[in-house]
Write a protein that holds these residues in place. Structure first.
Motif, short mmCIF file in Angstrom:
data_model
loop_
_atom_site.label_atom_id
_atom_site.label_comp_id
_atom_site.label_asym_id
_atom_site.label_seq_id
_atom_site.Cartn_x
_atom_site.Cartn_y
_atom_site.Cartn_z
N HIS A 35 27.92 -17.02 -31.13
CA HIS A 35 26.68 -17.22 -31.87
C HIS A 35 26.31 -15.99 -32.69
CE1 HIS A 35 22.49 -19.36 -31.60
NE2 HIS A 35 22.96 -19.30 -32.82
N HIS A 82 18.17 -15.95 -37.13
CA HIS A 82 18.94 -15.57 -35.95
C HIS A 82 18.48 -14.27 -35.32
CE1 HIS A 82 21.60 -18.93 -36.97
NE2 HIS A 82 21.92 -18.88 -35.68
N TRP A 131 15.90 -26.26 -36.82
CA TRP A 131 15.10 -25.36 -36.01
C TRP A 131 13.76 -25.99 -35.68
CZ3 TRP A 131 16.99 -20.38 -34.88
CH2 TRP A 131 18.14 -20.00 -35.58
N ASP A 165 16.77 -22.83 -31.67
CA ASP A 165 17.93 -23.09 -32.53
C ASP A 165 18.53 -24.42 -32.09
OD1 ASP A 165 20.37 -23.15 -33.87
OD2 ASP A 165 20.76 -21.01 -33.57
N HIS A 169 26.06 -25.14 -32.45
CA HIS A 169 26.73 -23.87 -32.10
C HIS A 169 25.90 -23.06 -31.09
CE1 HIS A 169 24.72 -21.86 -35.85
NE2 HIS A 169 24.08 -21.47 -34.78
#
Ligand code: MN
Length: 204
Positions: A35, A82, A131, A165, A169
């Motif tokens: 990630h 992120h 998100w 998130d 992934h």
């Protein structure tokens, strides 16, 4: 980390604020390696490539997010999102909001449990990648905002406080198709101290 710090670190891959195994068993070291080192760092590298020689090259990340669209927006917003996501997670943070944030949550949603329930439902019902955000306006009112892809409440004149998130992934190595379980475990590692500090900064 404040937004000013984020802006100052444009085009720099911000290191994780903890060890790769610090969130186990809820998020594995393997997931965090992929990630952070592959997905997040990939957005930063791609952004760098896309803005080279353009008017965006001298802007802060927030300015790029406000003024761009398409691939440049997507990579800039993912880079910002992120850092914000990783920073809010801890096994050792406060597990319950307090103070002004707690009062605002109670007033808006009725209880912290109800906020958790609504954000979990938003995350599990989001079609595709995106998100789920808890955000504040400058008067301290709270909103749950669901955004597809790289979407951020920064473009709605809201201040992000917390995010889930909901890209595969973020959870697929650990949870496979069990997105709901990954979100239920997310609540065990959200550091409410960080969220409260963001709320204080938003309403200062
Ligand atoms: Mn992600």
């Amino acid at each position: 980390m404040t937004m000013t710090t984020l802006a100052a670190t444009l085009f720099t891959v911000v290191e994780l604020p903890y060890a790769y195994d610090a969130l186990e068993p809820y998020i594995s070291a393997e997931t965090l390696h992929f990630h952070h080192d592959m997905h997040y760092a990939g957005y930063v590298a791609k952004l760098e490539e896309l803005v080279e020689g353009t008017r965006y090259a001298t802007m802060t990340l927030e300015e790029i997010i406000r003024e761009s669209d398409g691939a440049i927006f997507n990579n800039a917003a993912q880079a910002w999102n992120h850092v914000f996501y990783f920073e809010q997670l801890s096994r050792h943070g406060s597990h319950h909001p307090e103070g002004h944030l707690l009062r605002a949550i109670d007033e808006t949603f009725g209880s912290v449990d109800e906020l958790r329930r609504r954000m979990t439902t938003s995350a599990t019902s989001l079609f595709g990648s995106g998100w789920v955000w808890l955000a504040s306006d400058y008067d301290g009112r709270l909103y749950i905002i669901t955004k597809p892809n790289a979407g951020t409440p920064l473009n709605d004149s809201l201040v992000p406080l917390m995010c889930i998130d909901v890209w595969e992934h973020a959870y697929y190595l650990d949870y496979r198709n069990q997105r709901k379980q990954s979100v239920e475990d997310f609540w065990k590692i959200i550091d409410w101290d960080v969220v409260e500090e963001r709320y204080r900064a938003a309403t200062r």
